[in-house]
Structure formats: C-alpha cells, structure tokens
Design a protein around this motif. Structure first.
Motif, PDB file in Angstrom:
ATOM      1  N   LEU A  63      -7.607  45.706 -20.136  1.00  0.00           N
ATOM      2  CA  LEU A  63      -9.027  45.472 -19.857  1.00  0.00           C
ATOM      3  C   LEU A  63      -9.413  46.058 -18.497  1.00  0.00           C
ATOM      4  CD1 LEU A  63     -10.943  42.218 -20.698  1.00  0.00           C
ATOM      5  CD2 LEU A  63     -11.428  43.451 -18.602  1.00  0.00           C
ATOM      6  N   ILE A  64      -8.585  45.833 -17.487  1.00  0.00           N
ATOM      7  CA  ILE A  64      -8.878  46.357 -16.150  1.00  0.00           C
ATOM      8  C   ILE A  64      -8.809  47.886 -16.140  1.00  0.00           C
ATOM      9  CG2 ILE A  64      -8.084  46.404 -13.749  1.00  0.00           C
ATOM     10  CD1 ILE A  64      -7.038  43.552 -14.171  1.00  0.00           C
ATOM     11  N   PHE A  65      -7.756  48.445 -16.745  1.00  0.00           N
ATOM     12  CA  PHE A  65      -7.583  49.898 -16.750  1.00  0.00           C
ATOM     13  C   PHE A  65      -8.701  50.586 -17.529  1.00  0.00           C
ATOM     14  CE2 PHE A  65      -5.869  53.638 -18.996  1.00  0.00           C
ATOM     15  CZ  PHE A  65      -5.581  54.454 -17.910  1.00  0.00           C
ATOM     16  N   THR A  66      -9.033  50.057 -18.704  1.00  0.00           N
ATOM     17  CA  THR A  66     -10.096  50.673 -19.518  1.00  0.00           C
ATOM     18  C   THR A  66     -11.439  50.584 -18.813  1.00  0.00           C
ATOM     19  OG1 THR A  66      -8.887  50.012 -21.510  1.00  0.00           O
ATOM     20  CG2 THR A  66     -11.181  50.693 -21.791  1.00  0.00           C
ATOM     21  N   GLY A  67     -11.708  49.459 -18.150  1.00  0.00           N
ATOM     22  CA  GLY A  67     -12.955  49.338 -17.408  1.00  0.00           C
ATOM     23  C   GLY A  67     -13.074  50.377 -16.308  1.00  0.00           C
ATOM     24  N   LEU A  68     -11.999  50.614 -15.565  1.00  0.00           N
ATOM     25  CA  LEU A  68     -12.031  51.631 -14.504  1.00  0.00           C
ATOM     26  C   LEU A  68     -12.205  53.027 -15.087  1.00  0.00           C
ATOM     27  CD1 LEU A  68      -9.162  50.287 -12.198  1.00  0.00           C
ATOM     28  CD2 LEU A  68     -11.631  50.196 -11.772  1.00  0.00           C
ATOM     29  N   LEU A  69     -11.529  53.287 -16.196  1.00  0.00           N
ATOM     30  CA  LEU A  69     -11.634  54.598 -16.838  1.00  0.00           C
ATOM     31  C   LEU A  69     -13.049  54.839 -17.363  1.00  0.00           C
ATOM     32  CD1 LEU A  69      -9.441  56.756 -17.239  1.00  0.00           C
ATOM     33  CD2 LEU A  69      -9.200  55.964 -19.588  1.00  0.00           C
TER      34      LEU A  69
ATOM     35  N   LEU B 216     -18.171  46.006 -12.550  1.00  0.00           N
ATOM     36  CA  LEU B 216     -17.342  44.900 -12.072  1.00  0.00           C
ATOM     37  C   LEU B 216     -17.787  43.581 -12.693  1.00  0.00           C
ATOM     38  CD1 LEU B 216     -15.181  43.727 -10.173  1.00  0.00           C
ATOM     39  CD2 LEU B 216     -16.943  43.612  -8.394  1.00  0.00           C
ATOM     40  N   LEU B 217     -19.101  43.337 -12.733  1.00  0.00           N
ATOM     41  CA  LEU B 217     -19.615  42.102 -13.320  1.00  0.00           C
ATOM     42  C   LEU B 217     -19.306  42.026 -14.818  1.00  0.00           C
ATOM     43  CD1 LEU B 217     -23.094  41.754 -11.556  1.00  0.00           C
ATOM     44  CD2 LEU B 217     -20.994  40.491 -11.073  1.00  0.00           C
ATOM     45  N   VAL B 218     -19.461  43.152 -15.514  1.00  0.00           N
ATOM     46  CA  VAL B 218     -19.163  43.171 -16.948  1.00  0.00           C
ATOM     47  C   VAL B 218     -17.683  42.884 -17.179  1.00  0.00           C
ATOM     48  CG1 VAL B 218     -19.059  44.642 -18.992  1.00  0.00           C
ATOM     49  CG2 VAL B 218     -21.076  44.696 -17.529  1.00  0.00           C
ATOM     50  N   GLY B 219     -16.815  43.551 -16.402  1.00  0.00           N
ATOM     51  CA  GLY B 219     -15.392  43.324 -16.556  1.00  0.00           C
ATOM     52  C   GLY B 219     -14.991  41.888 -16.271  1.00  0.00           C
ATOM     53  N   LEU B 220     -15.571  41.298 -15.223  1.00  0.00           N
ATOM     54  CA  LEU B 220     -15.264  39.898 -14.903  1.00  0.00           C
ATOM     55  C   LEU B 220     -15.751  38.962 -16.006  1.00  0.00           C
ATOM     56  CD1 LEU B 220     -16.076  39.777 -11.066  1.00  0.00           C
ATOM     57  CD2 LEU B 220     -13.818  39.778 -12.167  1.00  0.00           C
ATOM     58  N   THR B 221     -16.909  39.265 -16.595  1.00  0.00           N
ATOM     59  CA  THR B 221     -17.423  38.433 -17.690  1.00  0.00           C
ATOM     60  C   THR B 221     -16.486  38.483 -18.896  1.00  0.00           C
ATOM     61  OG1 THR B 221     -19.690  38.878 -16.953  1.00  0.00           O
ATOM     62  CG2 THR B 221     -19.412  37.967 -19.158  1.00  0.00           C
ATOM     63  N   TYR B 222     -16.074  39.700 -19.283  1.00  0.00           N
ATOM     64  CA  TYR B 222     -15.135  39.837 -20.404  1.00  0.00           C
ATOM     65  C   TYR B 222     -13.811  39.139 -20.090  1.00  0.00           C
ATOM     66  CZ  TYR B 222     -18.165  43.395 -22.539  1.00  0.00           C
ATOM     67  OH  TYR B 222     -19.215  44.060 -23.129  1.00  0.00           O
ATOM     68  N   LEU B 223     -13.330  39.315 -18.872  1.00  0.00           N
ATOM     69  CA  LEU B 223     -12.060  38.720 -18.477  1.00  0.00           C
ATOM     70  C   LEU B 223     -12.147  37.195 -18.504  1.00  0.00           C
ATOM     71  CD1 LEU B 223      -9.362  40.014 -17.617  1.00  0.00           C
ATOM     72  CD2 LEU B 223     -10.046  39.651 -15.242  1.00  0.00           C
ATOM     73  N   TYR B 224     -13.251  36.664 -18.038  1.00  0.00           N
ATOM     74  CA  TYR B 224     -13.443  35.211 -17.995  1.00  0.00           C
ATOM     75  C   TYR B 224     -13.432  34.626 -19.402  1.00  0.00           C
ATOM     76  CZ  TYR B 224     -15.573  30.716 -16.754  1.00  0.00           C
ATOM     77  OH  TYR B 224     -15.832  29.382 -16.587  1.00  0.00           O
ATOM     78  N   VAL B 225     -14.232  35.214 -20.286  1.00  0.00           N
ATOM     79  CA  VAL B 225     -14.319  34.690 -21.657  1.00  0.00           C
ATOM     80  C   VAL B 225     -12.996  34.870 -22.391  1.00  0.00           C
ATOM     81  CG1 VAL B 225     -15.460  34.977 -23.891  1.00  0.00           C
ATOM     82  CG2 VAL B 225     -16.815  35.007 -21.786  1.00  0.00           C
ATOM     83  N   GLY B 226     -12.417  36.069 -22.291  1.00  0.00           N
ATOM     84  CA  GLY B 226     -11.189  36.344 -23.028  1.00  0.00           C
ATOM     85  C   GLY B 226     -10.016  35.495 -22.586  1.00  0.00           C
TER      86      GLY B 226
ATOM     87  N   ARG C 251       2.379  43.760 -26.976  1.00  0.00           N
ATOM     88  CA  ARG C 251       2.417  43.986 -28.421  1.00  0.00           C
ATOM     89  C   ARG C 251       2.023  45.423 -28.736  1.00  0.00           C
ATOM     90  NH1 ARG C 251      -0.672  39.347 -31.688  1.00  0.00           N
ATOM     91  NH2 ARG C 251       0.843  39.932 -33.276  1.00  0.00           N
ATOM     92  N   LEU C 252       2.562  45.945 -29.821  1.00  0.00           N
ATOM     93  CA  LEU C 252       2.265  47.315 -30.220  1.00  0.00           C
ATOM     94  C   LEU C 252       0.882  47.463 -30.835  1.00  0.00           C
ATOM     95  CD1 LEU C 252       5.711  48.378 -31.764  1.00  0.00           C
ATOM     96  CD2 LEU C 252       4.793  48.896 -29.482  1.00  0.00           C
ATOM     97  N   LEU C 253       0.200  46.338 -31.057  1.00  0.00           N
ATOM     98  CA  LEU C 253      -1.161  46.403 -31.614  1.00  0.00           C
ATOM     99  C   LEU C 253      -2.221  46.617 -30.527  1.00  0.00           C
ATOM    100  CD1 LEU C 253      -0.926  43.436 -34.151  1.00  0.00           C
ATOM    101  CD2 LEU C 253      -0.841  45.871 -34.680  1.00  0.00           C
ATOM    102  N   PHE C 254      -1.807  46.952 -29.305  1.00  0.00           N
ATOM    103  CA  PHE C 254      -2.765  47.060 -28.206  1.00  0.00           C
ATOM    104  C   PHE C 254      -3.851  48.123 -28.411  1.00  0.00           C
ATOM    105  CE2 PHE C 254       0.478  50.168 -27.037  1.00  0.00           C
ATOM    106  CZ  PHE C 254      -0.261  51.218 -26.526  1.00  0.00           C
ATOM    107  N   PRO C 255      -3.643  49.222 -29.196  1.00  0.00           N
ATOM    108  CA  PRO C 255      -4.760  50.163 -29.396  1.00  0.00           C
ATOM    109  C   PRO C 255      -5.994  49.527 -30.036  1.00  0.00           C
ATOM    110  CG  PRO C 255      -2.699  51.230 -29.969  1.00  0.00           C
ATOM    111  CD  PRO C 255      -2.387  49.769 -29.746  1.00  0.00           C
ATOM    112  N   GLN C 256      -5.793  48.434 -30.781  1.00  0.00           N
ATOM    113  CA  GLN C 256      -6.961  47.753 -31.332  1.00  0.00           C
ATOM    114  C   GLN C 256      -7.860  47.232 -30.212  1.00  0.00           C
ATOM    115  OE1 GLN C 256      -5.678  44.749 -34.119  1.00  0.00           O
ATOM    116  NE2 GLN C 256      -4.910  46.245 -35.587  1.00  0.00           N
ATOM    117  N   PHE C 257      -7.259  46.760 -29.139  1.00  0.00           N
ATOM    118  CA  PHE C 257      -8.039  46.267 -28.005  1.00  0.00           C
ATOM    119  C   PHE C 257      -8.698  47.408 -27.249  1.00  0.00           C
ATOM    120  CE2 PHE C 257      -7.972  43.568 -23.890  1.00  0.00           C
ATOM    121  CZ  PHE C 257      -9.244  43.085 -24.177  1.00  0.00           C
ATOM    122  N   THR C 258      -8.027  48.548 -27.119  1.00  0.00           N
ATOM    123  CA  THR C 258      -8.654  49.687 -26.426  1.00  0.00           C
ATOM    124  C   THR C 258      -9.867  50.196 -27.204  1.00  0.00           C
ATOM    125  OG1 THR C 258      -7.173  51.279 -27.514  1.00  0.00           O
ATOM    126  CG2 THR C 258      -6.457  50.355 -25.411  1.00  0.00           C
ATOM    127  N   GLY C 259      -9.800  50.135 -28.544  1.00  0.00           N
ATOM    128  CA  GLY C 259     -10.968  50.536 -29.331  1.00  0.00           C
ATOM    129  C   GLY C 259     -12.138  49.604 -29.128  1.00  0.00           C
TER     130      GLY C 259
END
Length: 558
Positions: free
Chosen positions: A148-154, A395-405, A353-361
């Motif tokens: 989540l952090i890496f994808t947000g920065l990218l 940053l706010l969007v990432g923190l919101t996703y991180l908080y809920v998830g 887990r090897l299913l992590f590409p589902q989260f990147t999508g």
C-alpha cells in the motif's frame, strides 16, 4: 484627411472627451469586457461553427450601437444586461486576424490549498475503500501494508508527471489542455483514442462496481426492513460470532488460503429453497439487479447531470461515516493478530502471500486520479504549491486506506473465524440486523444512486463527443449506450458480483496506459527533446512501463 475622418467616425457621439477603451479580460466588472463578433474562419479552435452563434452576431451589432453613443469609461449609456452576450459568446479580436475566447480569470474563483487537497481526497475516495481489508488479506498483513505504501508513492510520482506534462510543451498554449490532449500531441490519433479507451475502462468499470454494490445494499436494506417489520431473526442461519457486535463469514466452506471470493456460492445468491414469496422476489442476484434498471436507466438519459452534481458532498459524508463505523467496530471487537510469516495457519493467513498482485490491481484504481488531476489543479489559487498539495492529498488518501484496512483486518475475530473470511466488501462481514451497518448501506445506496448518473454522463460526453462530435447526438444513440452500460452491470451483479476482482482488473487495465505507459513515455520524450534524458532516468521509467504490464498480466493468473 482620411485619417481624420476615420478618427471622427470612431469618436463616441455623446462624449465630450475621447477616452481609451480597455480590453482587459481580468476586469472584475463583467460588462466592461468588450465583445466582438468574428467570422468563424478566424476563430482559434477545431469547432468554430459551434463557438459563434447567430444570436451573438445580432447582440454584437447592438453593442456596437451603444458603443457609438458613449465611451467605454462613461456608464451613462452603458449596454443593458440583455444586450451583453453570454460569456461563452465573448471573444477578443486580435490584430493577427484571430479571436480568442474570454476565460474567467477572477482570482476569487480559485480555491485555497486546503480546499484543493480535500477535493483531491474526496475525488479519489470511492468504492475501493470497501475492498482494502480484502486486499490486505490477499497479500498478507505485513506485505499488504508495504505494498500500500509503495504503490501510493509510485502512483504519486506518475501523477506528478501527468500534472507537469502540459507545461513541458513550450511551443503551444496548453493552458486549457487535459492529459488526453497531451497524449494526442505526442502520439497523434493513437494517443487520443487509446487514452479515451482506457479512460472508458476506468469509468465503466466503476459503474459496474456501483451496480453490484447498489444491488448488495438495496438487498440488505430491504432485508433489514422486512426482518424488523416481521420480527424475523436470521442470526441462527449465519455462521459467525456471538454477542452484540456480531461478525459473520458468508461462505465458510471455502478452503483456507484460496480466493474465497471467486466461488460458485456467489452465483446462487441468497438461498430461496424455502419457497417464501419475499425471498423469491427479493433476491440479491436474481431480481434486485433488474429492479435497479427501472430507477437508473431513465436517470442516465437526462441531457444534463447538473442536478446530480449537487449531491457530490455525500461522498465526503459517507467516507467519514465509514471511518467512524470502522473505529467503533475495532474498539468493540479488539485486535486479533498472530504473525505467521510464510506458513498458513488454520485461522490466520501468512504475512507474505503470492496473491499480492490482486492488491496491487485494487490499489491502482484506489489511487487513480490521473485523468482529471490537471483540471483539479487548475483551480488552485497558488499554482506554485501544486506539487506540495498533491503530495499532501495522496498522504491523506493513503492514511485513510491504511486506517480502514488495518483496523478491519486486525479486528476481525480470529478465532473463531478465519481471516480468509474477510469479504471484498467488508460490510458483508456484518449481518443484516446490524443497525450501524444498515445506516452505512442505506446512505451509500443513496449516494451511489446520485453518483451513477454522473459517471454515465462522463462516459457519454467523452465517447459521443469523440465519435459524433456531439455530446447528445440523439435520444436513440444515448439510449443504446446506456443499455449497454446497464446490461454490463446487470450481468456482473447476477453472475460474478465480486467487486474485488472487478476493481483489480479495471484498475490494472486503465493503470497500464494512464498511470504507467503514457506518463513514462511522455516524460522520456520530453527530456530527450530538451537534451536532458540520461540513462538512469530512461532505465527507471522503462521499469515503470514493465511494472504496469506485469501488474495487468498477473491479474489473469490469480
């Protein structure tokens, strides 16, 4: 002599002193702007026949009449309101023989940084927030947080490239350009049509997800009302925890470690084997998606979506309510975590887990705002702070996703339930009888009913405008397009109502072009034309393109 006669002809008739006329477009007095009627061939643009009307020509003659009576600085006989053309009909004539449309430049219409930041936050927040806990479960708790952090920065960096791309074109006026215009500039018709296609993928994908969620929320809302009216307690038939804050596992027979959301259990929807009349006519997958057609198809055919735009504030309220709901549930349920780094436990998932590409999508669509970021930033009062405001918004969007998830995953009660029970829509892990969740579903249902026509309007404007040159070519054209969009939503809601998979496929598809390929290529081409492209930059941006391709291809193997 002729020069003197021309000077007399241009002098106002009722003025004792000739004054210079101002043609400033920045004047706060709208009527001080002098309109001109210009021949269509002298208008700058691709559609001159639509930018100057016969009405504007008539009004122009009236304004010239008033102009001969008094100087522009004398308000004694200024043109009345009905004589001044509409703002879209006002042009400024240039000595070069062209005319430029007047654009509003009133600084008071610009937004301060705080408004811009929350506008980006509100625009980016969508249905993806409901799938963040499921995505963390698919990737593993530790790996999910890192992704989540890496994808947000990218995504932030790629959005930064999109934001500055119009300014990198110095030989043309790009003040009114959007990112598809930049793609068209660099790649011609291919860039224009491909950017349109991938933009349609993101919009139509969002509309399909909306249809699935609206069917879900309408079903659960109706079920809650029915159970309350008939004093029905359905908790005995639900596999879940006991207590006041009940959590359920809708499909407990799924094998641990697999993708519990891709299951034939979805196709059957709610079981109607008992033959009751209500359950027969109130089925999540068989009847509810069809009921929505009666309500939403007529709304999609409206010529204008201005009425529905008034309800966009509901998006902010719904996100805030979800955050409050998640906080309350986490406090009541507590945290249930065990760390198993690579092995699968009975009730817990590995940290990697090897299913992590589902989260990147899913995250590619969750952080996607690249097709409208240029427009949002144009309204920022302090343009020099655009990069800072964009970074703060991400940053706010990432923190919101991180908080809920993180809270939903950590608070999910294991034992007795397995973490693999977390659903793509985490609200499905709470029973229909939960009052707080009922309010969330009812509120989200109303919000989506108002937003859905707006998404349809955006699809229609972009598609019809590019193909037919008219946003509303005919009622038949619009009806056929809307039937196709609605039909896609109905089919997915009936046969594959998995919003997690729909989001990850649409996110990875549109992200391939609009997030990774086009921004990286445009950046490298721009640097090369300036003679500033270096090998490290070329390798890094080529890696971004490969990353986008890998993100899309991986979705087909999960």
């Amino acid at each position: 002599m002729s020069a003197a006669m021309e000077d007399d002809d241009s002098r106002p008739l009722l003025s004792s002193e000739q004054t210079g006329e101002s043609y400033s477009t920045d004047s706060p007095d709208f009527k001080a702007k002098r309109p001109f009627h210009v021949e269509p061939r002298n208008i700058v643009g691709d559609d001159p026949q639509e930018r100057v009307s016969a009405e504007a020509a008539i009004l122009n003659s009236r304004v010239h009449y008033y102009s001969r009576l008094t100087a522009s600085s004398d308000r004694l006989l200024s043109p009345p309101n009905h004589v001044i053309p509409r703002q879209e009909e006002i042009y400024i004539y240039s000595p070069l023989g062209t005319a430029f449309k007047v654009t509003g430049s009133d600084p008071s219409s610009k937004n301060p940084s705080i408004i811009t930041i929350f506008a980006i936050w509100n625009t980016m927040m969508g249905t993806s927030i409901l799938s963040i806990p499921w995505g963390i479960k698919q990737a593993g708790f530790t790996l999910g947080i890192l992704i989540l952090i890496f994808t947000g920065l990218l995504m932030l960096y790629c959005c930064y490239i999109v934001l500055k791309s119009p300014k990198a074109i110095t030989d043309m006026d790009t003040s009114d350009w959007e990112f598809p215009d930049v793609c068209s500039f660099y790649f011609g018709k291919f860039g224009k049509w491909s950017s349109l296609f991938f933009s349609m993928v993101s919009l139509i994908g969002a509309m399909v997800v909306y249809w699935v969620l609206m069917s879900n929320f309408l079903y659960n809302t109706g079920q809650f009302i029915y159970n309350y009216a008939h004093n029905v307690n359905g908790s005995d038939s639900e596999f879940g925890t006991n207590g006041s804050d009940r959590v359920i596992c809708p499909y407990p027979t799924t094998e641990p470690g697999g993708n519990s959301t891709i299951s034939t259990l979805y196709i059957s929807g709610n079981d109607t084997s008992d033959g009751s009349s209500f359950e027969h006519w109130w089925s999540k997958t068989n009847t509810i998606p069809l009921y929505l057609i009666v309500l939403l198809l007529p709304l999609l055919c409206f010529r204008s979506a201005a009425f529905f735009a008034r309800f966009t504030f509901l998006g902010t309220i719904s996100v805030v309510y979800l955050i409050v709901l998640v906080t309350i549930k986490a406090v009541h349920l507590g945290f249930h975590l065990e760390f198993h780094w690579f092995d699968t436990a009975r009730l817990y998932v590995p940290e990697f887990r090897l299913l992590f590409p589902q989260f990147t999508g899913v995250l590619t669509l969750a952080f996607f705002i690249h097709n409208c970021i240029v427009t949002l930033m144009k309204n920022n009062k302090h343009q020099e702070n655009n990069v800072r405001d964009l970074s703060v918004a991400y940053l706010l969007v990432g923190l919101t996703y991180l908080y809920v998830g993180v809270l939903i995953f950590a608070a999910f009660p294991s034992p007795p339930l397995s973490k693999d029970c977390i659903e793509p829509n985490f609200l499905d892990n709470f029973p229909t009888s939960d009052v707080l969740v009922f309010v969330a579903r009812a509120f989200l249902l109303f919000q989506m009913i108002t937003v859905y026509p707006l998404l349809g309007y955006l699809v229609r404007v972009q598609m019809m405008g590019q193909i037919f040159g008219n946003h509303y070519p005919s009622f038949l054209h619009v009806l056929v397009l809307n039937i196709l969009i609605v039909g896609a939503g109905v089919l997915m809601a009936k046969f594959y109502p998995n919003i997690g998979s729909i989001i990850r496929f649409s996110g990875a598809t549109c992200g391939l072009a609009l997030v990774f390929v086009f921004p990286a290529l445009i950046h490298m081409i721009s640097l090369r034309r300036q003679g500033l492209l270096r090998w490290p930059s070329a390798i890094f941006h080529s890696f971004l393109i490969l990353l986008g391709m890998a993100n899309l291809l991986a979705q087909f193997f999960m």
